[in-house]
Design an enzyme around this catalytic site. Sequence first.
Site, mmCIF file in Angstrom:
data_model
loop_
_atom_site.group_PDB
_atom_site.id
_atom_site.type_symbol
_atom_site.label_atom_id
_atom_site.label_comp_id
_atom_site.label_asym_id
_atom_site.label_seq_id
_atom_site.Cartn_x
_atom_site.Cartn_y
_atom_site.Cartn_z
ATOM 1 N N ASN A 188 0.822 -1.213 0.000
ATOM 2 C CA ASN A 188 0.000 0.000 0.000
ATOM 3 C C ASN A 188 0.854 1.259 0.000
ATOM 4 O O ASN A 188 0.479 2.262 -0.611
ATOM 5 C CB ASN A 188 -0.946 -0.004 1.210
ATOM 6 C CG ASN A 188 -2.135 -0.932 0.986
ATOM 7 O OD1 ASN A 188 -2.048 -1.880 0.222
ATOM 8 N ND2 ASN A 188 -3.231 -0.665 1.658
ATOM 9 N N GLU A 191 1.744 1.737 -3.404
ATOM 10 C CA GLU A 191 0.493 2.192 -4.057
ATOM 11 C C GLU A 191 0.325 3.716 -3.880
ATOM 12 O O GLU A 191 0.011 4.438 -4.837
ATOM 13 C CB GLU A 191 -0.670 1.426 -3.416
ATOM 14 C CG GLU A 191 -2.069 1.843 -3.800
ATOM 15 C CD GLU A 191 -3.121 1.064 -2.962
ATOM 16 O OE1 GLU A 191 -3.114 -0.183 -2.995
ATOM 17 O OE2 GLU A 191 -3.938 1.703 -2.272
HETATM 18 C C1 6PG Z 1 -5.693 -2.928 -2.107
HETATM 19 C C2 6PG Z 1 -5.901 -1.542 -1.549
HETATM 20 C C3 6PG Z 1 -6.907 -1.614 -0.457
HETATM 21 C C4 6PG Z 1 -7.513 -0.292 -0.082
HETATM 22 C C5 6PG Z 1 -6.653 0.550 0.786
HETATM 23 C C6 6PG Z 1 -6.518 1.968 0.348
HETATM 24 O O1 6PG Z 1 -4.550 -3.346 -2.100
HETATM 25 O O2 6PG Z 1 -6.677 -3.547 -2.513
HETATM 26 O O3 6PG Z 1 -4.709 -1.020 -1.060
HETATM 27 O O4 6PG Z 1 -6.330 -2.302 0.594
HETATM 28 O O5 6PG Z 1 -7.961 0.398 -1.179
HETATM 29 O O6 6PG Z 1 -7.306 0.511 2.027
HETATM 30 O O7 6PG Z 1 -5.944 2.663 1.356
HETATM 31 P P1 6PG Z 1 -6.303 4.150 1.720
HETATM 32 O O8 6PG Z 1 -7.763 4.204 2.069
HETATM 33 O O9 6PG Z 1 -5.411 4.456 2.840
HETATM 34 O O10 6PG Z 1 -6.028 4.949 0.475
#
Ligand code: 6PG
Length: 468
Positions: A188, A191
């Site tokens: 993440n 990400e």
């Molecule tokens: C995934 C995403 C998922 C989610 C996160 C986003 O890998 O499928 O990362 O886990 O979208 O919770 O995180 P934020 O809300 O902190 O942006």
Amino acid sequence: MTKADIGVYGLGTMGSALALNLAEQGFDVAVSNREPEWIPEFVKEAGALAAQIHPSETLQDFVAALKAPRVVLFLIPSGAPMDQMIDQISPLLAEGDTIIDAGNADFNDTRRRAAALEAQGLHFVGMGVSGGEEGARHGPSMMVGGTPHSWSRLRPMAEAIAAKFEGTPCVAHLGSDGAGHFVKTVHNGIEYADMQAIAEIYGLLRDGGGWEAPRIAGVFERWNAGPLQSYLVDITAQALQAVDPQTGLPVVDVIEDRAGQKGTGRWTVIEALKLGQSASGIEAAVGARGWSSDKALRLAASDILGAGTQHYDKPSLDDMEQAFVAVRILAHAQGFAVMQAASEEFDWALDLARVAEIWRAGCIIRSALLDDLAEAIRSKPPQGALVLAPDIAARLNAAIPALRRVVASAVLAGLPVPVMSASLTWYDSLRHARGTANLIQAQRDFFGRHGFLRVDKPGAHHGPWAES
Ligand code: 6PG
């Protein structure tokens, strides 16, 4: 009555999707939920798959519906709700049973829970699941921690429901206790950096170039057919093209510029710092989300400090593409360095090439780069550093001049590029065999007699400060 192979507790978006995915792969799935009224709704949604769904309103019935040794998967809010559920369900379980937390949990909590449950003869698995609702329903990427016993029970189900990359399931048992949740956290973090880098390029084109959203969409669409091919670039192109039915404007133009965050990006940065690392590209992305949320301050600052942009020497689109290639590599390299440090600290023996492999499909950061990163890690680069693997180093060296031009023109124009500039600075810091920390050491010794190492003899030394 047939007993269920697995129990899924928590029928929100992700829990429902995972339960249906499991049922579709032929497994019998017991389900339950804190609010019992959600259960019949879910069974209705299951349609033909309802034959393999075993609903229960009470925890007792839910546990009784499971084959032993039991596997219970929770998809509920992280933190205190998970502790409460563990307290409620563990007295109903028997030695050898496994509890899985498939949410985005803090790996420190996972380690604590695994140790506490081990004392009761129970197994606790922290499992990162990536890919959003669509992934959970049709093939997520999954990062699994916990004991080999739990993995042997979970493995056939996890491999069946996982996304496949050229036939290989995107799921792996990565290490004990919190390893799976830690790797998901870093996923993440990367990400966040990738999303912010994309947003920075969008900002340069919008605010520096005066481009409208649909034209910017075209750029990302083209990039998605090249080395930047990835899920996030793909959805960006689609999002930039979408039109708001209420106003007829591009949807992105009617969305407030304040980004939320649930904590995983921040955890990556916190853990990186605790491990003596700095995932500066990821930190810049987390910080940028924080700044974005402080709208009142930005409104005041644009008045008092001025909102204007200086002359912007527009970089070419090719330069922007190459700049993003470099930033994406650097963000991944920082994430992998953090995982390497954590693996050593917590004795996980993480197979980082395998991590890259299970991110090739199903997850949010899936991209063409990950297959190359897996290969680069397997080539055992000098110092275990991804940026020093020959192929990656060559790619970086080819792309860095473009990153410099993009960052320089943005900085001179007063356009913010936090992830791009932080990544470039890290790259430049790495390249300096002799840095400037000798002066930091002199300062520390000057005011605190902390001592320093000399370049020409062993041992701890102090400077002649009092005499000078
Ligand atoms: C995934 C995403 C998922 C989610 C996160 C986003 O890998 O499928 O990362 O886990 O979208 O919770 O995180 P934020 O809300 O902190 O942006």
